[in-house]
Design a protein around this motif. Sequence first.
Motif, PDB file in Angstrom:
ATOM      1  N   GLU A 110      17.456  25.803 -18.742  1.00 30.26           N
ATOM      2  CA  GLU A 110      16.052  25.648 -19.552  1.00 30.26           C
ATOM      3  C   GLU A 110      16.413  25.765 -20.967  1.00 30.26           C
ATOM      4  O   GLU A 110      16.899  26.510 -21.104  1.00 30.26           O
ATOM      5  N   ARG A 111      15.658  25.035 -21.971  1.00 27.17           N
ATOM      6  CA  ARG A 111      15.543  25.282 -23.074  1.00 27.17           C
ATOM      7  C   ARG A 111      14.347  25.747 -23.919  1.00 27.17           C
ATOM      8  O   ARG A 111      13.120  25.011 -23.436  1.00 27.17           O
ATOM      9  N   ARG A 112      14.779  26.862 -24.947  1.00 27.67           N
ATOM     10  CA  ARG A 112      13.572  26.921 -25.403  1.00 27.67           C
ATOM     11  C   ARG A 112      12.808  27.305 -26.968  1.00 27.67           C
ATOM     12  O   ARG A 112      13.778  26.943 -27.583  1.00 27.67           O
ATOM     13  N   SER A 113      11.928  27.375 -27.015  1.00 25.40           N
ATOM     14  CA  SER A 113      11.455  27.308 -28.651  1.00 25.40           C
ATOM     15  C   SER A 113      10.363  28.278 -29.249  1.00 25.40           C
ATOM     16  O   SER A 113       9.506  28.926 -27.997  1.00 25.40           O
ATOM     17  N   GLN A 114       9.682  28.111 -29.949  1.00 18.30           N
ATOM     18  CA  GLN A 114       8.856  29.181 -30.401  1.00 18.30           C
ATOM     19  C   GLN A 114       7.434  28.199 -29.664  1.00 18.30           C
ATOM     20  O   GLN A 114       6.285  29.527 -28.998  1.00 18.30           O
ATOM     21  N   HIS A 150      16.148  10.587 -30.548  1.00 22.68           N
ATOM     22  CA  HIS A 150      14.177  10.764 -31.557  1.00 22.68           C
ATOM     23  C   HIS A 150      13.958  11.632 -30.818  1.00 22.68           C
ATOM     24  O   HIS A 150      13.782  13.198 -31.625  1.00 22.68           O
ATOM     25  N   PHE A 151      14.324  12.183 -29.566  1.00 17.38           N
ATOM     26  CA  PHE A 151      13.561  12.517 -28.240  1.00 17.38           C
ATOM     27  C   PHE A 151      14.042  14.032 -28.857  1.00 17.38           C
ATOM     28  O   PHE A 151      13.420  15.519 -29.132  1.00 17.38           O
ATOM     29  N   TYR A 152      15.664  14.548 -29.018  1.00 24.39           N
ATOM     30  CA  TYR A 152      16.477  15.927 -29.540  1.00 24.39           C
ATOM     31  C   TYR A 152      16.034  16.115 -30.656  1.00 24.39           C
ATOM     32  O   TYR A 152      15.530  17.629 -30.823  1.00 24.39           O
ATOM     33  N   LEU A 153      15.442  15.079 -31.527  1.00 29.60           N
ATOM     34  CA  LEU A 153      14.769  16.226 -33.322  1.00 29.60           C
ATOM     35  C   LEU A 153      13.518  15.884 -32.779  1.00 29.60           C
ATOM     36  O   LEU A 153      12.806  17.166 -34.491  1.00 29.60           O
ATOM     37  N   SER A 154      13.054  15.370 -31.818  1.00 29.00           N
ATOM     38  CA  SER A 154      10.832  15.559 -31.539  1.00 29.00           C
ATOM     39  C   SER A 154      10.731  17.065 -30.816  1.00 29.00           C
ATOM     40  O   SER A 154       9.600  17.602 -31.077  1.00 29.00           O
ATOM     41  N   TYR A 155      11.706  17.551 -30.095  1.00 32.52           N
ATOM     42  CA  TYR A 155      11.281  18.935 -29.505  1.00 32.52           C
ATOM     43  C   TYR A 155      12.532  20.018 -30.202  1.00 32.52           C
ATOM     44  O   TYR A 155      13.723  20.079 -29.888  1.00 32.52           O
ATOM     45  N   ALA A 156      11.801  20.817 -30.312  1.00 33.24           N
ATOM     46  CA  ALA A 156      12.125  22.400 -31.458  1.00 33.24           C
ATOM     47  C   ALA A 156      12.842  22.614 -30.241  1.00 33.24           C
ATOM     48  O   ALA A 156      13.460  23.472 -30.471  1.00 33.24           O
ATOM     49  N   SER A 157      12.585  22.975 -28.748  1.00 37.19           N
ATOM     50  CA  SER A 157      12.933  23.635 -28.094  1.00 37.19           C
ATOM     51  C   SER A 157      14.700  23.317 -27.542  1.00 37.19           C
ATOM     52  O   SER A 157      15.752  24.099 -27.832  1.00 37.19           O
ATOM     53  N   LEU A 158      15.371  22.095 -27.703  1.00 35.87           N
ATOM     54  CA  LEU A 158      16.557  21.538 -27.498  1.00 35.87           C
ATOM     55  C   LEU A 158      17.918  22.592 -28.917  1.00 35.87           C
ATOM     56  O   LEU A 158      18.641  21.831 -28.646  1.00 35.87           O
ATOM     57  N   TYR A 186      21.029  30.008 -31.603  1.00 38.85           N
ATOM     58  CA  TYR A 186      22.056  30.753 -32.038  1.00 38.85           C
ATOM     59  C   TYR A 186      21.472  32.604 -31.312  1.00 38.85           C
ATOM     60  O   TYR A 186      21.630  33.592 -31.571  1.00 38.85           O
ATOM     61  N   ASP A 187      20.329  32.451 -29.966  1.00 38.27           N
ATOM     62  CA  ASP A 187      19.578  33.587 -30.051  1.00 38.27           C
ATOM     63  C   ASP A 187      19.898  33.101 -28.572  1.00 38.27           C
ATOM     64  O   ASP A 187      19.194  31.861 -27.348  1.00 38.27           O
ATOM     65  N   ALA A 188      19.412  34.169 -27.755  1.00 37.24           N
ATOM     66  CA  ALA A 188      19.713  33.980 -26.437  1.00 37.24           C
ATOM     67  C   ALA A 188      18.213  34.261 -25.464  1.00 37.24           C
ATOM     68  O   ALA A 188      18.693  33.325 -24.306  1.00 37.24           O
ATOM     69  N   GLU A 189      17.255  33.765 -25.994  1.00 37.49           N
ATOM     70  CA  GLU A 189      16.390  33.483 -25.400  1.00 37.49           C
ATOM     71  C   GLU A 189      16.313  31.784 -25.707  1.00 37.49           C
ATOM     72  O   GLU A 189      14.653  31.427 -24.896  1.00 37.49           O
ATOM     73  N   GLY A 190      16.840  31.121 -26.569  1.00 35.56           N
ATOM     74  CA  GLY A 190      16.576  29.805 -25.917  1.00 35.56           C
ATOM     75  C   GLY A 190      17.441  29.080 -25.056  1.00 35.56           C
ATOM     76  O   GLY A 190      16.899  27.810 -24.745  1.00 35.56           O
ATOM     77  N   PRO A 192      23.039  24.643 -26.063  1.00 31.88           N
ATOM     78  CA  PRO A 192      23.544  24.517 -27.475  1.00 31.88           C
ATOM     79  C   PRO A 192      23.852  24.326 -28.190  1.00 31.88           C
ATOM     80  O   PRO A 192      25.404  24.286 -27.800  1.00 31.88           O
ATOM     81  N   GLY A 193      23.971  24.122 -29.057  1.00 35.91           N
ATOM     82  CA  GLY A 193      24.925  23.706 -30.501  1.00 35.91           C
ATOM     83  C   GLY A 193      24.576  22.641 -31.299  1.00 35.91           C
ATOM     84  O   GLY A 193      23.615  21.475 -30.347  1.00 35.91           O
TER      85      GLY A 193
END
Length: 266
Positions: A121-125, A87-95, A100-104, A42-43
């Motif tokens: 583990e990283r998460r998005s919606q 490119h991968f970083y921009l394409s995957y919202a989980s990253l 800034y959310d503990a659920e991520g 995160p960051g």
Amino acid sequence: LLPLSHDEVVHGKATILQKMYGDYDGKFPQARAFYMYMYAHPGKKLNFMGNEIGQLREWDEKREQDWDLLTYPIHDGFYHFMRDLNHFYLSYASLWELDYDAEGFRWLDCHEEEKCVYAFERRSQRERLVAVFNFSDKAWVDFDLKVPGARELKPAFSSDLEPYGGSRRKQETPLAEEDHVFRIELEAYSAQYFHEKYHRSVHEKRDVLPRVPERGTRRPRLPGPGEHRGAHLLHHGKKRIYQSEALQPHLQGALRDDALGGAERR
């Protein structure tokens, strides 16, 4: 902010690649694993010029970057690794979506000190991504990782692929065992990302993804790993901005609004 800034590559501190342990060839796999850890953590990211080509000379404002390094296969592979990782970083919202959310973020294994293996583990919606890192000089052929709620892990990105200077032609799919445990092959000084297919559960809050975005909201698709669409150079006053083709309409709009004196962005 996770910065590898100008201050990290001057005044006798050595460049990022040069800081890695060992001989010349041994520095590159460590740097690739390190950058994948940075991008999965995160960051927001900051990476100073020259780091993306594996430069070994400290930055000097009186000289240009050592672009001739790209004629060497190992540096060219590192450059393509950094390009695809961006490119991968921009394409995957989980990253980045829930930075800034503990659920991520969730640790999966942080107690393998003797093996120097870490996983989270990283998460998005809408998605989940598993990141596994081996920071030791030993390969682990049958490392078992438990991912609660997961029923399958699909290869997504690896630091050890041949085009990047690694040893593998493709990323292997982890073998699923009982009780959400997966057997993963980890090369020395390597990192891997996996897409996670999961079971929905009402009994554990973390196994239920947050709300789905409202209908009609779409994010432009950015180039994924290996999908190079070329770069364009835009001039805006004295500024030069490099962007992928996929971002050109949005960037052009921003520049147009700025030229109109800060008009409302569409």
